[in-house]
Design an enzyme around this catalytic site. Structure first.
Site, mmCIF file in Angstrom:
data_model
loop_
_atom_site.group_PDB
_atom_site.id
_atom_site.type_symbol
_atom_site.label_atom_id
_atom_site.label_comp_id
_atom_site.label_asym_id
_atom_site.label_seq_id
_atom_site.Cartn_x
_atom_site.Cartn_y
_atom_site.Cartn_z
ATOM 1 N N SER A 15 0.665 -1.246 0.079
ATOM 2 C CA SER A 15 -0.168 -0.067 0.057
ATOM 3 C C SER A 15 0.916 1.383 -0.031
ATOM 4 O O SER A 15 0.385 2.212 -0.597
ATOM 5 C CB SER A 15 -0.945 0.041 1.003
ATOM 6 O OG SER A 15 -0.355 0.206 2.370
ATOM 7 N N ASN A 16 2.062 1.105 0.584
ATOM 8 C CA ASN A 16 3.071 2.315 0.652
ATOM 9 C C ASN A 16 3.646 2.547 -0.794
ATOM 10 O O ASN A 16 3.674 3.510 -1.381
ATOM 11 C CB ASN A 16 4.030 2.201 1.692
ATOM 12 C CG ASN A 16 3.504 2.586 3.166
ATOM 13 O OD1 ASN A 16 3.425 3.847 3.212
ATOM 14 N ND2 ASN A 16 3.332 1.750 3.892
ATOM 15 N N ARG A 67 23.275 -13.937 2.273
ATOM 16 C CA ARG A 67 22.756 -12.473 2.371
ATOM 17 C C ARG A 67 23.358 -11.607 1.509
ATOM 18 O O ARG A 67 22.801 -10.777 0.645
ATOM 19 C CB ARG A 67 22.778 -11.932 3.781
ATOM 20 C CG ARG A 67 21.610 -12.237 4.526
ATOM 21 C CD ARG A 67 21.333 -11.788 5.910
ATOM 22 N NE ARG A 67 20.612 -12.149 6.825
ATOM 23 C CZ ARG A 67 19.252 -12.099 6.773
ATOM 24 N NH1 ARG A 67 18.771 -11.144 5.996
ATOM 25 N NH2 ARG A 67 18.710 -12.613 7.823
ATOM 26 N N ARG A 93 13.302 -8.066 4.752
ATOM 27 C CA ARG A 93 14.601 -8.971 4.827
ATOM 28 C C ARG A 93 15.573 -7.770 5.668
ATOM 29 O O ARG A 93 15.766 -6.565 5.061
ATOM 30 C CB ARG A 93 15.251 -9.034 3.419
ATOM 31 C CG ARG A 93 14.236 -10.099 2.674
ATOM 32 C CD ARG A 93 14.473 -11.368 3.228
ATOM 33 N NE ARG A 93 15.666 -12.020 3.293
ATOM 34 C CZ ARG A 93 15.975 -13.348 3.801
ATOM 35 N NH1 ARG A 93 15.323 -13.774 4.754
ATOM 36 N NH2 ARG A 93 17.320 -13.783 3.772
ATOM 37 N N LEU A 95 19.122 -5.976 5.653
ATOM 38 C CA LEU A 95 20.173 -5.697 4.635
ATOM 39 C C LEU A 95 21.661 -6.024 5.069
ATOM 40 O O LEU A 95 21.752 -5.549 6.294
ATOM 41 C CB LEU A 95 19.896 -4.374 3.856
ATOM 42 C CG LEU A 95 18.526 -4.578 3.026
ATOM 43 C CD1 LEU A 95 18.110 -2.987 2.892
ATOM 44 C CD2 LEU A 95 18.554 -5.059 1.730
ATOM 45 N N ASN A 109 13.215 4.471 4.561
ATOM 46 C CA ASN A 109 12.429 3.530 5.361
ATOM 47 C C ASN A 109 11.161 4.038 5.939
ATOM 48 O O ASN A 109 11.482 5.171 6.463
ATOM 49 C CB ASN A 109 13.061 2.569 6.293
ATOM 50 C CG ASN A 109 12.195 1.330 6.863
ATOM 51 O OD1 ASN A 109 11.601 0.598 6.112
ATOM 52 N ND2 ASN A 109 12.106 1.188 8.158
ATOM 53 N N HIS A 111 8.236 3.419 9.016
ATOM 54 C CA HIS A 111 8.179 2.423 10.192
ATOM 55 C C HIS A 111 6.640 3.065 10.985
ATOM 56 O O HIS A 111 6.718 4.160 11.048
ATOM 57 C CB HIS A 111 9.085 2.516 11.202
ATOM 58 C CG HIS A 111 9.122 1.547 12.211
ATOM 59 N ND1 HIS A 111 9.153 0.358 12.204
ATOM 60 C CD2 HIS A 111 8.813 1.817 13.514
ATOM 61 C CE1 HIS A 111 8.869 -0.443 13.450
ATOM 62 N NE2 HIS A 111 8.841 0.694 14.061
ATOM 63 N N ALA A 175 -1.857 7.676 7.340
ATOM 64 C CA ALA A 175 -0.758 8.746 7.678
ATOM 65 C C ALA A 175 0.454 8.350 6.606
ATOM 66 O O ALA A 175 1.086 9.420 6.328
ATOM 67 C CB ALA A 175 -0.546 8.972 9.356
ATOM 68 N N GLU A 176 0.538 7.106 6.740
ATOM 69 C CA GLU A 176 2.086 6.709 5.975
ATOM 70 C C GLU A 176 1.857 7.033 4.662
ATOM 71 O O GLU A 176 2.779 7.562 3.923
ATOM 72 C CB GLU A 176 2.083 4.957 6.188
ATOM 73 C CG GLU A 176 2.476 4.625 7.541
ATOM 74 C CD GLU A 176 2.795 3.109 7.633
ATOM 75 O OE1 GLU A 176 3.455 2.498 6.666
ATOM 76 O OE2 GLU A 176 2.061 2.401 8.301
#
Ligand code: GRF
Length: 216
Positions: A15-16, A67, A93, A95, A109, A111, A175-176
């Site tokens: 959705s973001n 990784r 994941r 990083l 990012n 959060h 809000a994001e």
């Protein structure tokens, strides 16, 4: 106008990602979608990207021996797409330090808490457990510690007495969807710089009254 090229890393719902796609659909928005990279082959986020005609790249992390190998493949995909800013949007994941350092101040990012409160998993439940009156979301530059790094944008929402974690998560998510495009726009406009690990934003309007909760 040259638009900043975005590489969005996703693992799930997206959705973001959608909020960024919608913002970038406006030719006046100073950033454009270059590529969406997912470590999950059937992530709904990938369908959103395809529907919008955006290039996608699926890199199932289990296909990689380490990784570092996985991150190298992500890095290649981003470089080939000419990405200037990496946006983590529900990317599940961790990083490697090498990757994080390579994208220093060029990777953000989101959060769903007002960092530095409630890092890690289930931040909405953490907020309910703490009994805070407000929570929200944070867009920040990524550093080599989970949910840490210079804060670019925060948005505040009320925590209501009978909220469940899901209801609070939905309120924060709305809000994001405003906060992420705002942060990307500010960066793309060249108005964001990091000084001593704090973000300075040029020409912003900081006027706001106090949000007092509860009101009676
Ligand atoms: C969002 O709550 C975001 O803050 C967190 O993971 C969730 C991703 O949701 N990092 P979506 O995939 O963008 O819908």
């Amino acid at each position: 106008m040259t638009r900043l090229r975005l590489g969005v890393l996703v693992s799930g719902r997206g959705s973001n990602l959608q909020a960024l796609i919608d913002a970038a659909a406006d030719p006046a928005f100073p950033a454009e979608m270059a590529i969406v990279v997912s470590n999950v082959a059937d992530a709904p986020a990938l369908d959103r990207a395809r529907q919008a005609g955006i290039a996608t790249c699926t890199l199932p992390h289990r296909d990689f021996a380490s990784r570092a190998d996985f991150d190298a493949a992500v890095d290649r995909a981003l470089a080939e797409a000419g990405v200037g800013l990496v946006c983590l949007a529900g990317f599940m994941r961790l990083l490697t330090p090498g990757f994080v350092d390579r994208w220093h101040d060029r990777m953000v990012n989101i959060h769903p808490s007002l960092l530095p409160a409630f890092k890690g998993l289930h931040p909405q439940q953490q907020a309910l457990d703490a009994g805070v009156r407000v929570s929200g979301c944070t867009v920040h530059f990524v550093r080599n510690a989970m949910d840490a790094g210079p804060i670019i944008v925060q948005a505040v929402v009320a925590v209501l007495p009978h909220d469940s974690a899901d209801i609070l998560a939905d309120r924060i998510l709305a809000a994001e969807h405003a906060a992420y495009p705002l942060a990307v726009r500010l960066i793309a406009e060249g108005r964001v710089r990091v000084e001593a690990e704090r973000v300075v934003v040029e020409g912003a309007d900081w006027s706001a009254g106090p949000l007092l909760l509860p009101r009676t």
